[in-house]
Design a protein around this motif. Structure first.
Motif, PDB file in Angstrom:
ATOM      1  N   CYS A 306      -8.631  92.354  60.386  1.00 40.67           N
ATOM      2  CA  CYS A 306      -9.561  91.252  60.656  1.00 40.67           C
ATOM      3  C   CYS A 306     -10.344  90.892  59.395  1.00 40.67           C
ATOM      4  CB  CYS A 306     -10.516  91.625  61.789  1.00 40.67           C
ATOM      5  SG  CYS A 306     -11.683  92.946  61.376  1.00 40.67           S
ATOM      6  N   GLU A 307     -11.048  89.794  59.458  1.00 41.72           N
ATOM      7  CA  GLU A 307     -11.810  89.312  58.289  1.00 41.72           C
ATOM      8  C   GLU A 307     -12.809  90.345  57.812  1.00 41.72           C
ATOM      9  OE1 GLU A 307     -15.347  87.804  56.365  1.00 41.72           O
ATOM     10  OE2 GLU A 307     -15.267  88.294  58.513  1.00 41.72           O
ATOM     11  N   LYS A 308     -13.527  90.986  58.747  1.00 40.02           N
ATOM     12  CA  LYS A 308     -14.547  91.965  58.358  1.00 40.02           C
ATOM     13  C   LYS A 308     -13.912  93.188  57.706  1.00 40.02           C
ATOM     14  CE  LYS A 308     -18.726  94.216  60.050  1.00 40.02           C
ATOM     15  NZ  LYS A 308     -19.538  94.588  61.238  1.00 40.02           N
ATOM     16  N   CYS A 309     -12.785  93.642  58.255  1.00 38.73           N
ATOM     17  CA  CYS A 309     -12.072  94.754  57.626  1.00 38.73           C
ATOM     18  C   CYS A 309     -11.632  94.383  56.218  1.00 38.73           C
ATOM     19  CB  CYS A 309     -10.853  95.147  58.465  1.00 38.73           C
ATOM     20  SG  CYS A 309     -11.203  96.220  59.876  1.00 38.73           S
ATOM     21  N   TYR A 310     -11.073  93.183  56.080  1.00 38.89           N
ATOM     22  CA  TYR A 310     -10.522  92.781  54.789  1.00 38.89           C
ATOM     23  C   TYR A 310     -11.574  92.689  53.697  1.00 38.89           C
ATOM     24  CZ  TYR A 310      -5.814  91.814  56.562  1.00 38.89           C
ATOM     25  OH  TYR A 310      -4.551  91.943  57.080  1.00 38.89           O
ATOM     26  N   ARG A 311     -12.761  92.178  54.033  1.00 40.12           N
ATOM     27  CA  ARG A 311     -13.760  92.070  52.955  1.00 40.12           C
ATOM     28  C   ARG A 311     -14.299  93.448  52.556  1.00 40.12           C
ATOM     29  NH1 ARG A 311     -18.803  91.175  56.378  1.00 40.12           N
ATOM     30  NH2 ARG A 311     -18.175  89.547  57.832  1.00 40.12           N
ATOM     31  N   THR A 312     -14.318  94.392  53.508  1.00 38.80           N
ATOM     32  CA  THR A 312     -14.716  95.756  53.165  1.00 38.80           C
ATOM     33  C   THR A 312     -13.625  96.421  52.338  1.00 38.80           C
ATOM     34  OG1 THR A 312     -15.901  95.858  55.283  1.00 38.80           O
ATOM     35  CG2 THR A 312     -15.579  97.925  54.088  1.00 38.80           C
ATOM     36  N   ILE A 313     -12.385  96.238  52.742  1.00 40.02           N
ATOM     37  CA  ILE A 313     -11.246  96.804  52.018  1.00 40.02           C
ATOM     38  C   ILE A 313     -11.218  96.317  50.577  1.00 40.02           C
ATOM     39  CG2 ILE A 313      -8.719  96.689  51.846  1.00 40.02           C
ATOM     40  CD1 ILE A 313      -8.728  96.684  54.980  1.00 40.02           C
ATOM     41  N   LEU A 314     -11.396  95.010  50.392  1.00 35.70           N
ATOM     42  CA  LEU A 314     -11.359  94.449  49.044  1.00 35.70           C
ATOM     43  C   LEU A 314     -12.507  94.995  48.196  1.00 35.70           C
ATOM     44  CD1 LEU A 314     -10.030  92.580  47.010  1.00 35.70           C
ATOM     45  CD2 LEU A 314     -11.372  90.687  47.952  1.00 35.70           C
ATOM     46  N   GLY A 315     -13.687  95.142  48.806  1.00 37.00           N
ATOM     47  CA  GLY A 315     -14.817  95.697  48.066  1.00 37.00           C
ATOM     48  C   GLY A 315     -14.542  97.103  47.571  1.00 37.00           C
ATOM     49  N   ILE A 316     -13.821  97.889  48.366  1.00 46.53           N
ATOM     50  CA  ILE A 316     -13.451  99.252  47.965  1.00 46.53           C
ATOM     51  C   ILE A 316     -12.417  99.211  46.848  1.00 46.53           C
ATOM     52  CG2 ILE A 316     -12.353 101.390  48.751  1.00 46.53           C
ATOM     53  CD1 ILE A 316     -13.573 100.776  51.549  1.00 46.53           C
ATOM     54  N   ILE A 317     -11.424  98.330  46.989  1.00 42.71           N
ATOM     55  CA  ILE A 317     -10.393  98.177  45.953  1.00 42.71           C
ATOM     56  C   ILE A 317     -11.024  97.839  44.612  1.00 42.71           C
ATOM     57  CG2 ILE A 317      -8.516  96.665  45.162  1.00 42.71           C
ATOM     58  CD1 ILE A 317      -7.616  96.461  48.088  1.00 42.71           C
ATOM     59  N   LEU A 318     -12.011  96.969  44.627  1.00 43.47           N
ATOM     60  CA  LEU A 318     -12.666  96.531  43.392  1.00 43.47           C
ATOM     61  C   LEU A 318     -13.549  97.606  42.783  1.00 43.47           C
ATOM     62  CD1 LEU A 318     -13.560  92.868  44.430  1.00 43.47           C
ATOM     63  CD2 LEU A 318     -11.731  93.623  42.905  1.00 43.47           C
ATOM     64  N   ASN A 319     -13.716  98.721  43.482  1.00 40.56           N
ATOM     65  CA  ASN A 319     -14.401  99.889  42.933  1.00 40.56           C
ATOM     66  C   ASN A 319     -13.414 100.954  42.475  1.00 40.56           C
ATOM     67  OD1 ASN A 319     -17.543 100.206  43.041  1.00 40.56           O
ATOM     68  ND2 ASN A 319     -17.023  98.965  44.838  1.00 40.56           N
ATOM     69  N   GLY A 320     -12.125 100.604  42.479  1.00 41.92           N
ATOM     70  CA  GLY A 320     -11.111 101.539  42.025  1.00 41.92           C
ATOM     71  C   GLY A 320     -10.788 102.626  43.021  1.00 41.92           C
ATOM     72  N   LYS A 321     -11.158 102.409  44.287  1.00 43.98           N
ATOM     73  CA  LYS A 321     -10.941 103.414  45.322  1.00 43.98           C
ATOM     74  C   LYS A 321      -9.837 102.970  46.277  1.00 43.98           C
ATOM     75  CE  LYS A 321     -14.475 106.089  44.177  1.00 43.98           C
ATOM     76  NZ  LYS A 321     -14.342 107.518  43.791  1.00 43.98           N
ATOM     77  N   ASN A 322      -9.180 103.935  46.884  1.00 46.40           N
ATOM     78  CA  ASN A 322      -8.130 103.662  47.860  1.00 46.40           C
ATOM     79  C   ASN A 322      -8.760 103.468  49.243  1.00 46.40           C
ATOM     80  OD1 ASN A 322      -5.932 103.593  49.580  1.00 46.40           O
ATOM     81  ND2 ASN A 322      -4.950 105.413  48.726  1.00 46.40           N
ATOM     82  N   PRO A 323      -8.677 102.278  49.827  1.00 45.35           N
ATOM     83  CA  PRO A 323      -9.275 102.038  51.152  1.00 45.35           C
ATOM     84  C   PRO A 323      -8.737 102.954  52.237  1.00 45.35           C
ATOM     85  CG  PRO A 323      -8.676  99.968  50.098  1.00 45.35           C
ATOM     86  CD  PRO A 323      -8.071 101.065  49.268  1.00 45.35           C
ATOM     87  N   ASN A 324      -7.533 103.465  52.050  1.00 45.23           N
ATOM     88  CA  ASN A 324      -6.955 104.364  53.047  1.00 45.23           C
ATOM     89  C   ASN A 324      -7.714 105.692  53.143  1.00 45.23           C
ATOM     90  OD1 ASN A 324      -4.653 102.725  53.924  1.00 45.23           O
ATOM     91  ND2 ASN A 324      -3.952 102.978  51.818  1.00 45.23           N
ATOM     92  N   ASP A 325      -8.568 105.976  52.146  1.00 46.82           N
ATOM     93  CA  ASP A 325      -9.407 107.172  52.186  1.00 46.82           C
ATOM     94  C   ASP A 325     -10.718 106.927  52.924  1.00 46.82           C
ATOM     95  OD1 ASP A 325      -7.543 108.612  50.693  1.00 46.82           O
ATOM     96  OD2 ASP A 325      -8.475 108.089  48.776  1.00 46.82           O
ATOM     97  N   TYR A 326     -10.944 105.680  53.371  1.00 45.71           N
ATOM     98  CA  TYR A 326     -12.218 105.315  53.985  1.00 45.71           C
ATOM     99  C   TYR A 326     -12.052 104.754  55.404  1.00 45.71           C
ATOM    100  CZ  TYR A 326     -14.263 105.984  49.364  1.00 45.71           C
ATOM    101  OH  TYR A 326     -14.682 106.530  48.163  1.00 45.71           O
ATOM    102  N   GLY A 327     -10.949 105.117  56.040  1.00 49.52           N
ATOM    103  CA  GLY A 327     -10.772 104.738  57.446  1.00 49.52           C
ATOM    104  C   GLY A 327      -9.927 103.501  57.674  1.00 49.52           C
TER     105      GLY A 327
END
Length: 427
Positions: A306-327
């Protein structure tokens, strides 16, 4: 009888854990309230010894905004004096936000009671999302009790999602030192769709109800557990100029028995909060799940689509982190999926601002997480850097279907049985 909602009595059931409110509405006022499902609130401990003047606060926190916008009075025997005075200030703040409305309803109490809470304990409303975790990180040295409410974001009947959520809170190692408190209350079901129609655009829960409702729900618990400081995480910053039911001037004016409410993180953009979470995770060498999604189609921790998931996921990616480690559960197709979802859905100024933050972060990020193909993923990321999402959302905001959305809302509520059946099939 004039236009009035009268609270006749407060009683208890379930060994003193559930508070029941007996109230009656005059003919004009009845349309706002679900006669088959009167308002109640339930705690995890016996609160029957809490003063009636405090127990009235959860009820009033949900009813008063309806009275203000609906133009009727609420009558009751007694209420906490600090809360009574606080509601005048909160009403003033709503009047400043909603200048095109006339807020005429009021609160009439036979007796004002000066209560005092002895103790210095701290609590915070905790949903497990980005806002909540940012506030937790900023205040974890205070070891706040974490209070989560069933009936706000998760429907009371959705036991599967609630059990998953509480299991997450109870088993997250980061939260081991915090006591957990759970509240059940039908804050989204005691009223009818007529309440939504008090606004020109639908969105009563977010624009009006949620801040006062959630904070007020803690009043009996605060008396029982000696909470004198309560934290609620900010949703927006001063840069997002929209009517919203939880702001520093609303939340921090709410009080009872000397309690102080803290609207935390208002100076932080959402991406600042994601950055804070990523840095905290790095410094403490811990990964923890973020629960940002309440999609009705979700069948895992977050739907990740969903849109809310995607903007959180992208924010994590832009910090050099793997979103799969954050749920989350995603792969390198994330960028094309983002555009697909945003092309389908609607848009708001708040949403546009969040994606603008991501666009600006993408321009300056020095560490981007790569799933598989660095050159291909950087090309996709350039679409975001160049403002393609911002332009897409701008076009949707400039061509809103507010009238159509309102018609859909009314139809969904008038034919709720059909809607719930369709939703069940979709799920």
């Amino acid at each position: 009888m004039s236009s009035v909602l009268k609270l006749n009595s407060i009683t208890f059931s379930n060994d003193g854990k559930r508070v029941n409110y007996d109230y009656v509405a005059s003919k004009y006022v009845q349309k706002y309230f679900n006669q088959k499902e009167p308002y109640y609130i339930k705690f995890g401990l016996d609160i029957s010894a809490v003063p009636i003047s405090i127990l009235a606060i959860p009820f009033l926190s949900n009813m008063l905004p309806i009275a203000w916008f609906g133009g009727f009075d609420i009558e009751l025997s007694e209420v906490d004096e600090d809360f009574f005075n606080a509601m005048k200030l909160v009403k003033d703040e709503f009047e400043k936000q909603f200048t095109e409305y006339e807020l005429t309803g009021g609160l009439i109490a036979e007796k004002l009671v000066k209560n005092t809470i002895k103790g210095k304990n701290t609590a915070m409303l905790f949903s497990g999302g980005v806002d909540a975790y940012a506030t937790y990180i900023r205040n974890h040295d205070k070891t706040p009790d974490l209070v989560t409410i069933l009936g706000a974001d998760i429907e009371i009947e959705d036991k599967l999602q609630w059990n998953s959520f509480t299991s997450f809170i109870e088993n997250e190692a980061l939260l081991n030192n915090n006591k957990k408190q759970y509240i059940e209350t039908n804050v989204r079901n005691f009223s009818t769709y007529q309440v939504e129609l008090l606004l020109k655009d639908i969105g009563w829960w977010g624009k009006v109800q949620h801040g006062l409702s959630l904070i007020g729900s803690l009043a009996p618990l605060s008396y029982k557990n000696s909470y004198t400081n309560i934290f609620i995480a900010s949703s927006y910053t001063k840069d997002i100029d929209i009517a919203w039911g939880s702001t520093p001037k609303i939340d921090e004016n709410i009080s009872w028995a000397g309690v102080k409410v803290h609207h935390d993180g208002y100076e932080l953009k959402r991406q600042d909060k994601v950055d804070l979470i990523a840095e905290f995770s790095k410094e403490t060498n811990t990964n923890f799940k973020l629960r940002v999604c309440y999609s009705e189609l979700r069948d895992s921790f977050n739907c990740s689509h969903c849109e809310k998931c995607y903007r959180t996921i992208l924010g994590i990616i832009l910090n050099g982190k793997n979103p799969n480690d954050y749920g989350f559960n995603i792969d390198e197709k994330i960028y094309s999926d983002i555009f697909d979802v945003l092309n389908i859905g609607g848009a708001s100024k708040g949403m546009q601002y969040f994606w603008w933050e991501l666009m600006e972060k993408a321009k300056t990020s020095k560490s981007v997480f790569i799933f598989e193909n660095e050159s291909k993923e950087k090309i996709e990321l350039d679409r975001i850097r160049n403002g393609e999402i911002h332009q897409l959302l701008e076009s949707k905001i400039n061509n809103p279907n507010r009238f159509l959305n309102k018609i859909k809302f009314i139809a969904r509520n008038k034919f709720s049985i059909v809607y719930k059946f369709i939703k069940k099939i979709r799920h």
